[in-house]
Design a protein around this motif. Structure first.
Motif, short mmCIF file in Angstrom:
data_model
loop_
_atom_site.label_atom_id
_atom_site.label_comp_id
_atom_site.label_asym_id
_atom_site.label_seq_id
_atom_site.Cartn_x
_atom_site.Cartn_y
_atom_site.Cartn_z
N SER A 185 0.83 -1.20 0.00
CA SER A 185 0.00 0.00 0.00
C SER A 185 0.86 1.25 0.00
CB SER A 185 -0.93 -0.01 1.22
OG SER A 185 -1.71 1.16 1.27
N LEU A 186 1.98 1.21 0.72
CA LEU A 186 2.89 2.34 0.75
C LEU A 186 3.57 2.55 -0.60
CD1 LEU A 186 4.47 4.53 2.40
CD2 LEU A 186 6.13 2.72 2.94
N VAL A 187 3.88 1.47 -1.29
CA VAL A 187 4.54 1.58 -2.59
C VAL A 187 3.71 2.40 -3.57
CG1 VAL A 187 5.21 0.23 -4.62
CG2 VAL A 187 5.92 -0.52 -2.36
N LEU A 188 2.38 2.30 -3.46
CA LEU A 188 1.51 3.05 -4.38
C LEU A 188 1.67 4.55 -4.23
CD1 LEU A 188 -1.77 0.94 -4.14
CD2 LEU A 188 0.02 0.82 -5.86
N ASN A 194 -1.02 4.34 -12.04
CA ASN A 194 -1.50 5.07 -13.21
C ASN A 194 -0.41 5.92 -13.86
OD1 ASN A 194 -1.29 6.88 -11.13
ND2 ASN A 194 -3.25 7.88 -11.50
N VAL A 195 0.84 5.76 -13.42
CA VAL A 195 1.97 6.47 -14.00
C VAL A 195 2.98 5.44 -14.49
CG1 VAL A 195 3.81 8.16 -13.62
CG2 VAL A 195 1.63 8.41 -12.43
N ILE A 202 11.31 2.73 -11.42
CA ILE A 202 10.51 2.00 -10.43
C ILE A 202 11.40 1.36 -9.38
CG2 ILE A 202 10.47 -0.21 -11.67
CD1 ILE A 202 7.50 1.36 -9.86
N LEU A 203 12.62 0.95 -9.77
CA LEU A 203 13.54 0.36 -8.81
C LEU A 203 13.93 1.38 -7.74
CD1 LEU A 203 15.36 -1.97 -7.89
CD2 LEU A 203 17.10 -1.13 -9.48
N GLN A 207 13.05 1.36 -3.67
CA GLN A 207 14.07 1.48 -2.63
C GLN A 207 13.73 2.61 -1.66
OE1 GLN A 207 17.50 1.89 -5.13
NE2 GLN A 207 17.87 -0.32 -5.25
N LEU A 208 13.19 3.71 -2.18
CA LEU A 208 12.74 4.79 -1.30
C LEU A 208 11.60 4.32 -0.40
CD1 LEU A 208 12.80 7.86 -3.72
CD2 LEU A 208 14.29 7.48 -1.77
N ALA A 209 10.67 3.56 -0.97
CA ALA A 209 9.56 3.03 -0.18
C ALA A 209 10.07 2.11 0.93
CB ALA A 209 8.57 2.30 -1.08
#
Length: 311
Positions: A185-188, A194-195, A202-203, A207-209
């Motif tokens: 859920s946080l990754v979204l 939608n992007v 995305i990688l 990693q930030l998430a």
């Protein structure tokens, strides 16, 4: 990884699971048990190649599947009375897994619900001979299903389905996958679906998430000025109008951002070569979008785009 590395998203989930197991073991982690959903490819991999690891199924995923089947049944003619039993049946699934010491005991407790919905509380089973609740009278009495009716028979088929009975033996007694669901859920928020992002894009966002989640996964519950614990009332979509009371956590922190900025200013700007080499070593798979190479296809794409981009 991307789905085109292995063919499709179904295979990607299994391949990602295998790679995760391999990475963890290479880093010295000894795995005794794992908790997953009921993915058939993952089940076969664990059954054939990793018998040394205990494989559990997450009760949330199992309860979700049972609940969906009951909802679909409640929409049929002469079966509407099974709808009010949905919540009780799913709660019984959780209770069966959390209060049992073996898979056979889980199955014994779970099968008792097929009798319970018919107001039968004595069961022909040595491991669970009768229900543990007190006699339900007055307002506590339920809308019992009449035996041999279409609603009762079809609901019993759902509850005692062979595959579900087999999987109930592996239901997790304590551990859940809720933490990984929270991370998804946080990754979204870092990488909305939608992007469109590149593989490296995305990688980096993943990693930030991860850094944000690791820093804030153990936040304490928020309190008022008087020191009382705070709660919030939410209305999850899957509950269809029903609410859930959840503990309200304290505000998140962003210390990882300061650490990244220090790394960027102190190390990367002054000596970017090691980081550039590391970036070059990152294996980037082929793009997910289709590649048009034939002239006729390129012309067709150009004509299609001209409909939207020409004045």
């Amino acid at each position: 990884m991307q789905s085109n590395e292995v063919g499709n998203s179904q295979c990607m989930e299994k391949e990602g699971f295998e790679r995760s197991i391999e990475v963890l073991e290479k880093r010295g982690l000894k795995i005794k048990a794992v908790v997953t959903d009921r993915h058939t490819g993952v089940q076969k991999f664990m059954r054939k190649k990793r018998k040394d690891i205990v494989h559990y199924f997450d009760p949330w995923h199992m309860g979700k599947g049972v609940g969906k089947n009951i909802d679909a049944l409640a929409k049929l003619k002469n079966c509407q009375e099974v709808g009010p039993w949905r919540k009780s049946v799913v709660n019984h699934l959780y209770w069966s897994g959390s209060t049992s010491t073996s898979g056979k005991e889980v199955v014994a407790k779970w099968t008792s619900v097929a009798n319970h919905i018919q107001d039968i509380h004595i069961h022909d089973c040595e491991l669970f001979p009768k229900c543990l609740h007190q006699p339900l009278i007055g307002e506590q009495a339920r809308q019992w299903l009449k035996p041999s009716t279409a609603a009762c028979e079809k609901l019993t088929e759902i509850l005692l389905a062979p595959r579900l009975m087999k999987d109930m033996e592996k239901i997790s007694p304590g551990h859940r996958t809720s933490a990984i669901e929270s991370f998804h859920s946080l990754v979204l928020k870092f990488a909305p679906k939608n992007v469109v992002f590149s593989f490296l894009g995305i990688l980096c966002r993943l990693q930030l998430a991860v850094m944000h989640y690791n820093e804030n996964s153990k936040r304490l519950q928020a309190t008022t000025k008087e020191g009382q614990l705070r709660y919030s009332v939410v209305f999850p979509k899957y509950k269809r109008g029903d609410f859930t009371v959840r503990p309200l956590k304290s505000d998140p922190t962003f210390g990882y951002v300061d650490n990244l900025m220090d790394l960027l200013c102190d190390d990367v700007v002054g000596g970017p070569h090691p980081y550039q080499e590391l970036l070059k070593k990152t294996e980037v798979p082929e793009k997910l979008c289709a590649q048009f190479t034939r002239p006729d296809k390129e012309e067709a794409v150009a004509r299609h785009q001209s409909r939207f981009f020409t004045k």
